[in-house]
Design an enzyme around this catalytic site. Structure first.
Site, PDB file in Angstrom:
ATOM      1  N   SER A   1       0.760  -1.211  -0.077  1.00 51.84           N
ATOM      2  CA  SER A   1       0.070  -0.036   0.046  1.00 51.84           C
ATOM      3  C   SER A   1       1.007   1.219  -0.036  1.00 51.84           C
ATOM      4  O   SER A   1       1.971   1.291   0.761  1.00 51.84           O
ATOM      5  CB  SER A   1      -1.005  -0.076   1.195  1.00 51.84           C
ATOM      6  N   TYR A  50      -3.493  -2.575   9.440  1.00 52.90           N
ATOM      7  CA  TYR A  50      -3.164  -2.637   8.165  1.00 52.90           C
ATOM      8  C   TYR A  50      -1.863  -2.256   7.593  1.00 52.90           C
ATOM      9  O   TYR A  50      -1.036  -2.943   6.954  1.00 52.90           O
ATOM     10  CB  TYR A  50      -4.343  -1.826   7.045  1.00 52.90           C
TER      11      TYR A  50
END
Length: 256
Positions: free
Chosen positions: A143, A156
């Site tokens: 990400s 996350y």
């Protein structure tokens, strides 16, 4: 497909066998389509069967969050494809919370299992055969928000940060055997899952990274934008690239 100097098109991944996790929608579905278009045999997985699978692709239900799920998927890849030349870890995600302290312990574990350990386990099952053949390409999808680490997604981004570190280490280990390992880090991408997550985040209140107007290129990414980067990394055009992280985010999260 790629276009040669004389204008003809070639299926650059013809004869390659590809496994894509999380391929039922969004970025994963785009990856499946592009790999098929490039001539690869493709097996994809998700926790539940999609309504449709692109023509030419095979699908298997698998929960890669568990060791048993990873083992079942690796066995299915061997049975359906006869082995794997290209492995793309796309499965991932997490739900936002009001603060880091509000993230329950079980969701920390779930984030680690899905966004980090799933890749570790599946690599351990499939990379040895690549090493033995002295050929293969592995891509981990991380990400672009890892450096930002917004508190609602700390579980996350922490898991993805671990994935990036692991990916660099695995790249160094496998490089002498002709196996390349790279990472792609998508930014804000227009997918059903991404939209649902951003809506949940917005209900928690304003925070950094929520406003799409901060993307210098002026728009959200498309699944195809991410798929193009992955396709490049698994192709012969990236034959001298390993241990790299390509950030595909329209310039929103520059890294030093």
């Amino acid at each position: 497909m790629t276009t040669t100097e004389n204008g003809t098109q070639t299926r650059e991944l013809a004869g390659k066998r590809a496994l894509v996790t999380g391929g039922s929608r969004g970025i994963g579905a785009a990856l499946v389509r592009h790999l098929l278009d490039a001539g690869a045999q493709v097996l994809t997985s998700a926790r539940s069967a999609p309504g449709t699978v692109p023509d030419g692709a095979a699908f298997v239900e698998a929960d890669v969050r568990t060791r048993a799920g990873a083992q079942a998927l690796a066995a299915a890849a061997q049975e359906r494809l006869g082995g794997v030349d290209i492995l793309v870890h796309n499965a991932g995600g997490a739900q936002p919370h009001q603060s880091a302290a509000a993230i329950p312990d079980e969701q920390w574990q779930d984030a680690l299992d899905l966004n980090y350990l799933a890749s570790v386990r599946l690599d351990a099952l499939l990379a040895p055969a690549m090493r033995e053949r002295r050929s293969g390409a592995i891509v981990h999808v991380s990400s672009a928000a890892v450096p930002l680490t917004p508190p609602p997604f700390l579980h996350y981004t922490a898991a993805k940060a671990a994935l990036e570190n692991y990916s660099r280490g695995l790249a160094a280990e496998l490089a002498p055997f002709g196996v390349r390992v790279n990472t792609v880090s998508p930014g804000r991408t227009a997918t059903p899952g991404g939209q649902a997550t951003r809506e949940q985040w917005a209900r928690l209140g304003p925070g950094p990274g929520q406003d799409s107007t901060t993307v210098p290129l002026g728009r959200e990414g498309l699944p195809d934008d991410i798929a193009h980067a992955v396709l490049f990394l698994v192709s012969g055009r990236a034959g001298w690239l390993t241990g790299s992280n390509i950030v595909v985010d329209g310039g929103e999260f520059p890294r030093g």
